[in-house]
Design a protein around this motif. Structure first.
Motif, short mmCIF file in Angstrom:
data_model
loop_
_atom_site.label_atom_id
_atom_site.label_comp_id
_atom_site.label_asym_id
_atom_site.label_seq_id
_atom_site.Cartn_x
_atom_site.Cartn_y
_atom_site.Cartn_z
N LEU A 1 -2.33 10.46 -57.71
CA LEU A 1 -3.73 10.39 -58.91
C LEU A 1 -2.38 10.10 -60.57
O LEU A 1 -3.14 8.90 -61.20
CB LEU A 1 -4.70 11.81 -59.72
CG LEU A 1 -5.07 12.30 -58.71
CD1 LEU A 1 -5.20 12.79 -58.79
CD2 LEU A 1 -5.81 10.85 -58.34
N LEU B 1 -3.63 6.60 -62.58
CA LEU B 1 -4.49 6.73 -63.42
C LEU B 1 -3.84 6.28 -64.67
O LEU B 1 -4.09 5.71 -65.83
CB LEU B 1 -4.91 7.69 -63.56
CG LEU B 1 -6.52 8.85 -62.92
CD1 LEU B 1 -6.65 10.24 -62.93
CD2 LEU B 1 -7.36 7.78 -63.00
N TYR C 1 -16.27 7.47 -58.85
CA TYR C 1 -15.94 8.48 -59.32
C TYR C 1 -15.41 8.85 -61.17
O TYR C 1 -16.49 7.74 -61.42
CB TYR C 1 -14.14 7.61 -59.34
CG TYR C 1 -13.99 6.96 -58.09
CD1 TYR C 1 -13.48 7.87 -56.90
CD2 TYR C 1 -14.64 6.15 -57.36
CE1 TYR C 1 -13.58 7.51 -55.70
CE2 TYR C 1 -14.22 5.41 -56.09
CZ TYR C 1 -13.68 6.67 -55.58
OH TYR C 1 -13.73 5.92 -54.03
N VAL D 1 -13.57 11.14 -63.92
CA VAL D 1 -12.44 11.33 -65.38
C VAL D 1 -12.88 12.31 -65.88
O VAL D 1 -13.67 12.60 -67.04
CB VAL D 1 -11.27 10.47 -65.02
CG1 VAL D 1 -9.63 11.09 -65.52
CG2 VAL D 1 -11.02 9.65 -64.10
N CYS E 1 -12.13 16.26 -55.38
CA CYS E 1 -11.60 16.90 -56.85
C CYS E 1 -10.26 17.30 -56.66
O CYS E 1 -9.99 17.41 -55.09
CB CYS E 1 -12.28 17.59 -57.57
SG CYS E 1 -11.45 17.88 -59.20
N SER F 1 -6.53 16.79 -58.96
CA SER F 1 -6.36 17.09 -60.73
C SER F 1 -4.66 17.36 -60.27
O SER F 1 -3.87 17.50 -59.13
CB SER F 1 -6.93 18.36 -60.71
OG SER F 1 -7.91 18.54 -61.04
N VAL G 1 -5.47 16.36 -65.98
CA VAL G 1 -6.47 15.53 -65.83
C VAL G 1 -6.97 15.63 -63.94
O VAL G 1 -6.11 15.77 -62.81
CB VAL G 1 -5.67 14.23 -65.47
CG1 VAL G 1 -6.51 12.88 -65.73
CG2 VAL G 1 -4.94 14.29 -66.71
N SER G 2 -7.90 15.52 -64.19
CA SER G 2 -9.18 15.28 -62.86
C SER G 2 -9.62 15.37 -62.38
O SER G 2 -10.31 13.61 -63.53
CB SER G 2 -9.78 16.83 -62.98
OG SER G 2 -9.49 18.18 -63.12
N LEU G 3 -9.66 14.05 -61.30
CA LEU G 3 -10.77 13.09 -60.69
C LEU G 3 -11.51 13.60 -59.37
O LEU G 3 -11.99 14.24 -59.00
CB LEU G 3 -10.31 12.09 -59.76
CG LEU G 3 -10.82 11.21 -59.00
CD1 LEU G 3 -10.97 9.41 -60.25
CD2 LEU G 3 -10.01 10.32 -57.94
N SER H 1 -15.63 11.18 -68.88
CA SER H 1 -15.37 9.25 -68.55
C SER H 1 -16.53 9.28 -68.17
O SER H 1 -17.79 10.53 -67.46
CB SER H 1 -14.35 9.13 -67.23
OG SER H 1 -14.84 9.35 -66.53
N THR I 1 -10.83 3.61 -62.41
CA THR I 1 -9.80 4.93 -62.88
C THR I 1 -9.49 5.15 -64.06
O THR I 1 -9.22 6.12 -64.49
CB THR I 1 -10.04 5.83 -61.52
OG1 THR I 1 -8.74 5.13 -60.99
CG2 THR I 1 -10.89 5.95 -60.48
N TYR J 1 -10.39 7.17 -66.92
CA TYR J 1 -9.11 8.09 -68.03
C TYR J 1 -8.97 7.69 -69.04
O TYR J 1 -8.70 8.90 -70.07
CB TYR J 1 -7.37 8.20 -67.45
CG TYR J 1 -5.99 8.52 -67.21
CD1 TYR J 1 -6.17 10.09 -67.51
CD2 TYR J 1 -5.87 7.58 -68.57
CE1 TYR J 1 -5.49 10.82 -68.91
CE2 TYR J 1 -4.59 8.44 -69.02
CZ TYR J 1 -4.02 10.52 -69.20
OH TYR J 1 -3.49 10.64 -69.73
#
Length: 531
Positions: A147, A151, A187, A189, A220, A222, A230-232, A268, A277, A281
């Motif tokens: 990640l 990102l 996706y 963020v 998820c 992070s 920061v999490s996707l 986002s 992504t 971010y």
């Protein structure tokens, strides 16, 4: 001590539950009681309890529908069902709303005490998700690396090819971020910070809490980076749209309730491929800075600005910082930053043309931000001021240039602050317009209004309380009762007709609400008028 609302249409049973059980001894405090689903929903919105104990079969709004609506307003609140219906289909419906316990009638006082001791242990354990570190987990280390590269590393985020995209997708499956290549994942963020007394205290341990909450609804991953998590989020587009409000608001509410820390989240837009992504971010970071400055816990990029493309290098660094300060800081912060930039430029022996170029970009960035966040009048004001400020370029003194560009940026900051206040007022006016227009719609609710205004139900609820001073249900009920009174007193319409016009399909419930509001039934009010 956890606060609780008890809802049951059987008066004697409700009072027995409230009075017979030593609630405070086992860690609970009863702050409200309701005899139907509508009352329960109103109490949840107004009192914001930690837990709701409710029967499944309730008048006007069933326990299942109540759970659904409560989850949209208070996602972090726990729900306990108490019911005589030993029916698995009810239990299945309860599970999808994360019900903490499903109790069956008849139930003794001792059984309630034991069950709620267990419930309290579960609720206490929620705070532990903010203390568990995942940094020694091998899978987490791989997720972190993937990640962070995806990102944060701009060189990694190259112009995508099909092979490159396939590689990203395959890696996301290996890390359990996606289920398979067959699903059409999207996706989003989110970037999260935790604060205590206005101090950023975000740590690695907060990561587990976010993942634990988010994974109840979406896939998820992070990672922790420089004072933020920061999490996707990964899922079908409909799933992200359905659950994103619930997830982020549950994070905010759980943080406040369990560890007494304020939480700010930037969100986002949704993108359709992993290679985009890194753009999401940047959007989440911008939304976070704006929301943090506005003391808004949850901020969506779509709600606050149109997308801007920044220039590169040093100019990008400076204008990006100016943009952040315009959104989230005080005027003196802008002044200090611009002063520091001019000191830096002087130390570097920057040419006049270099400084003028930077000033033009700062003016452009400020005007663009005002134009994207404010109304047309404010945009015109900023453009007029920019025209005057452009005379900075003809001045020879560095100090004159610094003072003029600082004054201009502060004026833009004032316009943005004014717009923030106006936006809240406008939303409240829009809510009142919807209520005044659609009060006769039986399905009118806070989530429905939120959908119309593209604002989450939980944020809308807090906005109404702050701007109007009452809950949404109270404002809607007031409007319906005012119209109902006029019809009862000055029209020959039957009570069922009046009820339907005012958004009530059930005449008995309408009469109940009317008497509760005015202290007298509609028939009695008519009789008194004719005397």
């Amino acid at each position: 001590m956890y606060t609780m609302v008890v809802a049951d249409d059987e008066f004697e049973l409700r009072r027995a539950i409230i009075e017979a059980v030593p609630w405070e001894e086992i860690g609970f405090k009863i702050i409200g009681e309701a005899e139907n689903g509508v009352e329960a929903l109103e109490l949840v919105e107004t009192l914001e309890p930690d837990i709701l104990l409710t029967d499944i079969k309730m008048p006007f709004i069933s326990g299942i529908d109540l759970a659904r609506q409560v989850r949209e307003i208070r996602p972090a609140m726990q729900i306990v069902f108490l019911s005589g219906y030993d029916d698995f289909s009810y239990a299945q419906q309860a599970i999808q709303y994360n019900i903490i316990k499903y109790l069956l009638k008849p139930i003794s006082k001792d059984e309630i005490v034991q069950e709620f001791k267990s419930i309290k242990e579960k609720m206490d354990s929620l705070s532990e998700i903010f203390t568990i570190n995942n940094d020694s987990d091998i899978l987490q280390l791989h997720v972190d690396h993937f990640l962070m590269s995806l990102l944060l590393d701009r060189e990694y985020s190259v112009t995508p090819t099909s092979d490159y995209e396939d590689m990203l997708n395959q890696k996301s499956i290996e890390l359990n971020l996606r289920e398979s290549l067959k699903d059409k994942s999207n996706y989003m963020v989110i970037v999260t910070r935790f604060f205590d007394n206005n101090e950023n205290i975000t740590q690695m341990k907060h990561l587990n809490a976010i993942d634990t909450i988010a994974r109840k609804y979406l896939r998820c991953g992070s990672f922790y980076s420089h004072g933020k998590i920061v999490s996707l989020f990964v899922g079908m587009n409909w799933a992200i749209e359905r659950y994103k409000d619930i997830v982020v608001n549950e994070i905010v509410q759980t943080s406040k309730r369990t560890i007494n820390q304020d939480c700010y989240i930037g969100i986002s837009s949704v993108v359709d491929v992993l290679s985009k992504t890194y753009i999401a971010y940047d959007e989440a970071c911008n939304a976070l800075e704006y929301g943090n400055g506005a003391h808004r816990n949850v901020s969506y990029i779509e709600d606050i600005e149109r997308k801007n493309t920044l220039s590169y290098g040093y100019v990008e660094k400076v204008t990006s910082k100016v943009e952040i300060l315009l959104k989230s800081s005080q005027g003196e912060d802008i002044e200090k930053y611009i002063s520091s930039i001019f000191v830096e430029l002087i130390d570097q022996n920057a040419s006049r043309s270099d400084i003028d170029l930077l000033i033009m970009h700062m003016i452009s960035t400020s005007c663009t931000l005002v134009h994207s966040l404010c109304d047309e009048n404010s945009s015109s004001d900023s453009f007029n001021q920019a025209s005057e400020t452009s005379q900075i370029l003809s001045k020879h003194s560095f100090n004159e240039k610094r003072k003029d560009i600082t004054d201009f940026c502060i004026k833009c900051k004032d316009l943005i602050n004014k717009q923030k206040r106006l936006n809240s007022e406008v939303v409240c006016d829009q809510i009142m317009e919807i209520i005044n227009r659609d009060y006769g719609n039986e399905d009118l609710s806070l989530p429905l209004v939120g959908d119309q205004l593209h604002i989450s139900a939980s944020y809308l609820s807090s906005l109404i309380k702050k701007g109007i001073g009452e809950s949404f249900v109270s404002v809607l009920t007031k409007k319906r009762m005012e119209v109902a009174k006029e019809l009862v007193l000055y029209s020959p319409a039957k009570l069922l007709e009046i009820a339907n016009q005012c958004g009530y399909s059930d005449q008995h419930y309408f009469s109940y609400c009317f008497k509760r509001y005015y202290g007298v039934s509609p028939n009695k009010m008519r009789e008194q008028k004719t005397l």
